[in-house]
Design an enzyme around this catalytic site. Structure first.
Site, PDB file in Angstrom:
ATOM      1  CG  HIS A  14      -1.826   1.162   1.320  1.00 20.98           C
ATOM      2  ND1 HIS A  14      -3.172   1.017   1.580  1.00 20.98           N
ATOM      3  CD2 HIS A  14      -1.629   2.498   1.171  1.00 20.98           C
ATOM      4  CE1 HIS A  14      -3.761   2.200   1.591  1.00 20.98           C
ATOM      5  NE2 HIS A  14      -2.831   3.131   1.349  1.00 20.98           N
ATOM      6  CG  HIS A  16      -0.727   7.135  -0.912  1.00 21.92           C
ATOM      7  ND1 HIS A  16      -1.949   7.300  -1.524  1.00 21.92           N
ATOM      8  CD2 HIS A  16      -0.969   6.456   0.234  1.00 21.92           C
ATOM      9  CE1 HIS A  16      -2.894   6.756  -0.772  1.00 21.92           C
ATOM     10  NE2 HIS A  16      -2.327   6.233   0.300  1.00 21.92           N
ATOM     11  CG  LEU A  17       4.835   5.646  -5.682  1.00 26.48           C
ATOM     12  CD1 LEU A  17       5.138   4.778  -6.894  1.00 26.48           C
ATOM     13  CD2 LEU A  17       6.116   5.927  -4.894  1.00 26.48           C
ATOM     14  NE  ARG A  18       0.608  12.034  -2.086  1.00 26.15           N
ATOM     15  CZ  ARG A  18      -0.353  11.542  -1.307  1.00 26.15           C
ATOM     16  NH1 ARG A  18      -1.331  10.828  -1.817  1.00 26.15           N
ATOM     17  NH2 ARG A  18      -0.348  11.760  -0.023  1.00 26.15           N
ATOM     18  CG  ASN A  42      -5.087   8.624  -3.015  1.00 25.60           C
ATOM     19  OD1 ASN A  42      -4.030   8.135  -3.406  1.00 25.60           O
ATOM     20  ND2 ASN A  42      -5.210   9.183  -1.823  1.00 25.60           N
ATOM     21  CE  LYS A 100      -7.920   2.307  -0.649  1.00 24.40           C
ATOM     22  NZ  LYS A 100      -6.735   2.575   0.118  1.00 24.40           N
ATOM     23  CG  HIS A 137      -9.848   4.497   3.655  1.00 21.19           C
ATOM     24  ND1 HIS A 137      -8.660   5.184   3.713  1.00 21.19           N
ATOM     25  CD2 HIS A 137     -10.567   4.896   4.742  1.00 21.19           C
ATOM     26  CE1 HIS A 137      -8.665   5.974   4.783  1.00 21.19           C
ATOM     27  NE2 HIS A 137      -9.819   5.819   5.419  1.00 21.19           N
ATOM     28  CG  HIS A 175      -4.836   2.307   5.973  1.00 23.96           C
ATOM     29  ND1 HIS A 175      -6.178   2.235   6.251  1.00 23.96           N
ATOM     30  CD2 HIS A 175      -4.735   2.990   4.803  1.00 23.96           C
ATOM     31  CE1 HIS A 175      -6.845   2.862   5.303  1.00 23.96           C
ATOM     32  NE2 HIS A 175      -6.004   3.311   4.412  1.00 23.96           N
ATOM     33  CG  LEU A 220      -7.612  10.518   7.987  1.00 27.11           C
ATOM     34  CD1 LEU A 220      -8.401  11.288   6.949  1.00 27.11           C
ATOM     35  CD2 LEU A 220      -8.439  10.339   9.271  1.00 27.11           C
ATOM     36  CG  ASP A 248      -1.592   4.889   4.030  1.00 25.04           C
ATOM     37  OD1 ASP A 248      -1.646   5.321   2.865  1.00 25.04           O
ATOM     38  OD2 ASP A 248      -2.398   5.223   4.913  1.00 25.04           O
ATOM     39  CG  HIS A 252       0.083  15.144   2.236  1.00 24.54           C
ATOM     40  ND1 HIS A 252      -0.885  15.419   1.304  1.00 24.54           N
ATOM     41  CD2 HIS A 252      -0.302  13.990   2.834  1.00 24.54           C
ATOM     42  CE1 HIS A 252      -1.820  14.483   1.337  1.00 24.54           C
ATOM     43  NE2 HIS A 252      -1.490  13.592   2.249  1.00 24.54           N
ATOM     44  CB  ALA A 264      -4.762  12.442   6.542  1.00 23.12           C
TER      45      ALA A 264
HETATM   46  O1  DOR Z   1      -3.193   9.287   5.912  1.00 24.30           O
HETATM   47  C1  DOR Z   1      -3.577   9.001   4.794  1.00 24.30           C
HETATM   48  N1  DOR Z   1      -3.065   9.590   3.697  1.00 24.30           N
HETATM   49  N2  DOR Z   1      -4.563   8.113   4.677  1.00 24.30           N
HETATM   50  C2  DOR Z   1      -5.131   7.850   3.501  1.00 24.30           C
HETATM   51  O2  DOR Z   1      -6.038   7.055   3.458  1.00 24.30           O
HETATM   52  C3  DOR Z   1      -4.714   8.577   2.283  1.00 24.30           C
HETATM   53  C4  DOR Z   1      -3.363   9.091   2.399  1.00 24.30           C
HETATM   54  C5  DOR Z   1      -3.035  10.132   1.338  1.00 24.30           C
HETATM   55  O3  DOR Z   1      -3.289   9.858   0.161  1.00 24.30           O
HETATM   56  O4  DOR Z   1      -2.513  11.174   1.680  1.00 24.30           O
HETATM   57 ZN    ZN Z   2      -3.340   5.072   1.667  1.00 28.06          ZN
END
Ligand code: DOR
Ligand code: ZN
Length: 348
Positions: A14, A16-18, A42, A100, A137, A175, A220, A248, A252, A264
């Protein structure tokens, strides 16, 4: 006491690479150490079709350093109008590894997610038939439900009814943060598994809220009481096949985290394996680390284990990690576990 540990190269189930500058800056931290990762869809706008997922995969491959052998495993973001044949075709051709599910409004870029779960029943039926995993989620978004209760209420009110209707649907409860989620997964059949993040094994809610508010620990689902952290740690360190690592890691910019309405996410990609080695050592379960990071997830996703191995080495002094990553467009703070970490990671 063990000073070295050799394990199968880990995977991150799991991540996130953006995109763009962030992707380029954060990917090498993962691709250096991990063989594969399940890539979260996302983005803004989200990756909602197999075609989008393949284009995103190309951008990830282009951002990967040439000397890293990393395989992104793509997902698509379920909406109420997702075409079930797109999922079926994409999964049968190995273009996507999972789908997802975000409840609408649950977290970052989830506004295109699901309001009415019944609308997905045809999709779930197809996914159950073809064995395509659903990554969930697991939080309700009802403003009446206290944020610390949103995960266990989701399990009772949403997930359990889905599982009773589709008992063989492959589900990853993502998560997890509560002892209720640990027990639900433990007592379920083997088609339900859970990912656990690095940060939820380290922090409880006091880290975020006591002695001043700490936005870099806000994620989150939000971290819960200490008894829940302990339940997660026991589950991860048990080696049980139902639990595996999904960091996860969610970068940011500091400007978006250190804000009156902060985003988050904890960015754990740079130091995850070192932190985990430290935690598993403290638990007296170093020999179970490989199950959690390198074996259980691959087995759940019906994939072979990575053929390469890595070595974890306990150094005499704590390791220094960068505490910030500079992307050219903004600065990202690296997760601070709050304790010294002496395990370094080497590819072999
Ligand atoms: O803390 C989180 N950040 N929880 C998530 O479910 C999404 C993630 C994000 O994409 O920033
Ligand atoms: Zn996530």
């Amino acid at each position: 006491m063990a000073r070295e540990l050799e394990i199968v190269r880990p995977d991150d189930w799991h991540l996130h690479l953006r995109d763009g500058a962030i992707l380029k800056a954060v990917l090498p931290f993962t691709s250096k150490t991990f063989g594969r990762a399940i890539i979260m869809p996302n983005l803004s706008p989200p990756i909602t079709s197999v075609k989008d997922a393949l284009m995103y995969k190309d951008r990830i491959s282009a951002a990967c350093p040439d000397n890293h052998s990393f395989k992104p495993l793509m997902t698509i973001y379920l909406t109420e109008s997702t075409d079930l044949m797109d999922i079926a075709d994409g999964f049968s051709q190995n273009y996507i590894s999972a789908v997802k599910l975000y409840p609408a409004g649950a977290t970052t870029n989830s506004s295109h997610g699901i309001n009415d779960f019944k609308k997905l029943y045809k999709v779930f039926e197809k996914m159950e038939e073809i064995g395509c995993p659903l990554c969930v989620h697991g939080e309700v978004v009802d403003p009446q439900v206290d944020i610390f209760d949103r995960e266990h209420v989701f399990i009772d009110k949403i997930l359990d009814p889905i599982m009773r209707t589709f008992p063989n649907l492959k589900v990853v409860l993502e998560h997890i943060t509560t002892q209720e989620a640990v027990s639900y997964v433990k007592t379920s059949k083997e088609n339900i598994a859970a990912t656990i993040t690095t940060h939820h094994l380290v922090i409880n809610r006091n880290f975020i809220l006591a002695a001043g508010i700490k936005p870099h620990y806000y994620c989150l689902p939000v971290a819960k009481r200490e008894k829940h952290r302990i339940a997660l740690l026991k589950a991860a360190a048990s080696g049980s096949s139902s639990f595996f690592l999904g960091t996860d890691s969610a970068p940011h910019f500091d400007t978006h985290k250190e804000s009156a309405c902060g985003c988050a996410g904890c960015f754990t990609a740079p130091n995850t394996m070192s932190i985990l080695a430290e935690l598993f050592e403290q638990e007296g379960s170093l020999e179970k680390l490989e199950y959690f990071t390198s074996i259980n997830g691959a087995n759940f996703y019906n994939l072979p284990l990575n053929s390469e191995r890595i070595k974890l080495i306990k150094e005499t002094d704590p390791i220094e990690f960068p505490n910030k990553v500079f992307t050219g467009e903004g600065v990202i703070t690296v997760f601070d576990p709050g304790f010294p970490v002496s395990w370094s990671v080497k590819s072999i």
